[in-house]
Motif scaffolding. Structure first.
Motif, PDB file in Angstrom:
ATOM      1  N   ASN A 243      -5.294  55.722  15.346  1.00 56.28           N
ATOM      2  CA  ASN A 243      -4.011  55.266  14.963  1.00 56.28           C
ATOM      3  C   ASN A 243      -3.468  54.065  15.408  1.00 56.28           C
ATOM      4  N   GLY A 244      -4.660  53.013  15.435  1.00 50.10           N
ATOM      5  CA  GLY A 244      -4.369  51.836  16.038  1.00 50.10           C
ATOM      6  C   GLY A 244      -4.135  51.633  17.434  1.00 50.10           C
ATOM      7  N   GLN A 245      -4.091  52.812  18.190  1.00 48.90           N
ATOM      8  CA  GLN A 245      -3.560  52.676  19.461  1.00 48.90           C
ATOM      9  C   GLN A 245      -5.023  52.592  20.477  1.00 48.90           C
ATOM     10  N   ILE A 246      -4.750  51.702  21.637  1.00 51.17           N
ATOM     11  CA  ILE A 246      -6.057  51.208  22.451  1.00 51.17           C
ATOM     12  C   ILE A 246      -5.869  52.639  23.898  1.00 51.17           C
ATOM     13  N   PRO A 247      -6.982  53.360  23.789  1.00 47.91           N
ATOM     14  CA  PRO A 247      -7.093  54.274  24.674  1.00 47.91           C
ATOM     15  C   PRO A 247      -6.829  53.782  26.420  1.00 47.91           C
ATOM     16  N   GLU A 248      -5.828  54.286  26.997  1.00 43.55           N
ATOM     17  CA  GLU A 248      -5.528  53.820  28.156  1.00 43.55           C
ATOM     18  C   GLU A 248      -6.928  53.699  29.276  1.00 43.55           C
ATOM     19  N   ASP A 249      -7.636  54.758  29.282  1.00 47.00           N
ATOM     20  CA  ASP A 249      -8.684  55.095  30.139  1.00 47.00           C
ATOM     21  C   ASP A 249      -9.969  54.372  29.471  1.00 47.00           C
ATOM     22  N   SER A 250      -9.825  53.328  29.090  1.00 46.39           N
ATOM     23  CA  SER A 250     -11.174  52.763  28.554  1.00 46.39           C
ATOM     24  C   SER A 250     -11.129  51.121  28.995  1.00 46.39           C
TER      25      SER A 250
END
Length: 265
Positions: A243-250
């Motif tokens: 959904n266009g969101q950047i995973p925090e733990d990446s």
């Protein structure tokens, strides 16, 4: 001495990837100038803003016909920057892991075994490679320089000797592919930095930058100065799968968090 860096941004706002890139360069102590044809509303403090017309005057932004991407114009600007300033060009999808303190007036690196990228670029003003690249304009019509041999002949025959407008050339034809072709032609590929310095993660593997629990800064060796996210591919992956969101733990998530902590987001 740390290299003075510069880039071009087309648009009124920087996104999270670009802000993470800016934060990384500033944190490493490299001066950064962002050129634009109109004001950028969220340009972080510490970045010098300059009018792009100082380097490459333009009434219209050149775009690729198929993708509508201004990367065509960015390439024209990039080569003008080499001619008219002493900056090192950087794309704003590079994340610096060490200070940029490259020596000499040639800075470019392999992104795969047979191709150099221009996301980080420095060329001498008297370089024959730069002279050839500078001949590419929005009015250019012909066959992309990396297309050779029988395939090149077929292009000329197919177009009845007129060639193809530059905005319809294959993707990358005015960037990495052209740079590689001219470096090879002028025997300057020998100066290219090894893949591990700027492009240790291949474009085909860019998903790793947004895979939770995969890459961190510590994943890279002492020779790696930066990594290239290839934002266009990353954004496609995120849009399709998250959904266009950047995973925090990446890897990217951690660098966006740094930009947020610096007050950039």
């Amino acid at each position: 001495m740390r290299n003075s860096l510069a880039t071009l941004w087309v648009g009124e706002r920087l996104g999270p990837i670009e802000l993470a890139s800016v934060e990384s360069f500033l944190r490493m102590g490299n001066p950064l100038t962002v050129y634009s044809y109109a004001p950028i509303v969220n340009l972080p403090p510490g970045v010098q803003a300059r009018d792009a017309n100082e380097v490459f005057p333009a009434r219209k932004i050149a775009t690729y016909a198929r993708e509508g991407s201004p990367s065509l114009h960015s390439n024209f600007f990039r080569f003008a920057l080499m001619r008219n300033t002493d900056h090192t060009w950087v794309d704003l999808d590079m994340i610096a892991l060490q200070p940029f303190d490259f020596q000499g007036d040639r800075i470019y690196g392999y992104e795969k075994a047979d191709q150099v990228n221009c996301a980080v670029l420095r060329l001498p003003k008297d370089s024959p490679v730069l002279a050839d690249l500078s001949k590419l304009t929005a009015e250019t019509r012909g066959v992309a320089p990396h297309i050779q041999g029988l395939r090149r002949l077929k292009y000329w025959v197919k177009t009845l000797g007129r060639g193809v407008p530059i905005d319809r050339w294959p993707w990358g034809s005015t960037g990495p592919r052209a740079l590689t072709a001219y470096l090879r032609q002028h025997d300057e590929l020998k100066y290219a930095l090894p893949l591990e310095v700027l492009y240790p993660i291949l474009t085909a593997d860019c998903r790793r930058f947004v895979t939770p629990g995969d890459l961190t800064d510590a994943s890279f060796g002492p020779n790696t100065k930066a990594v290239h996210l290839t934002a266009s591919n990353i954004n496609k992956i995120l849009k399709a799968e998250n959904n266009g969101q950047i995973p925090e733990d990446s890897f990217l998530g951690h660098h966006v968090a740094r930009a947020r902590a610096a007050g950039f987001l």
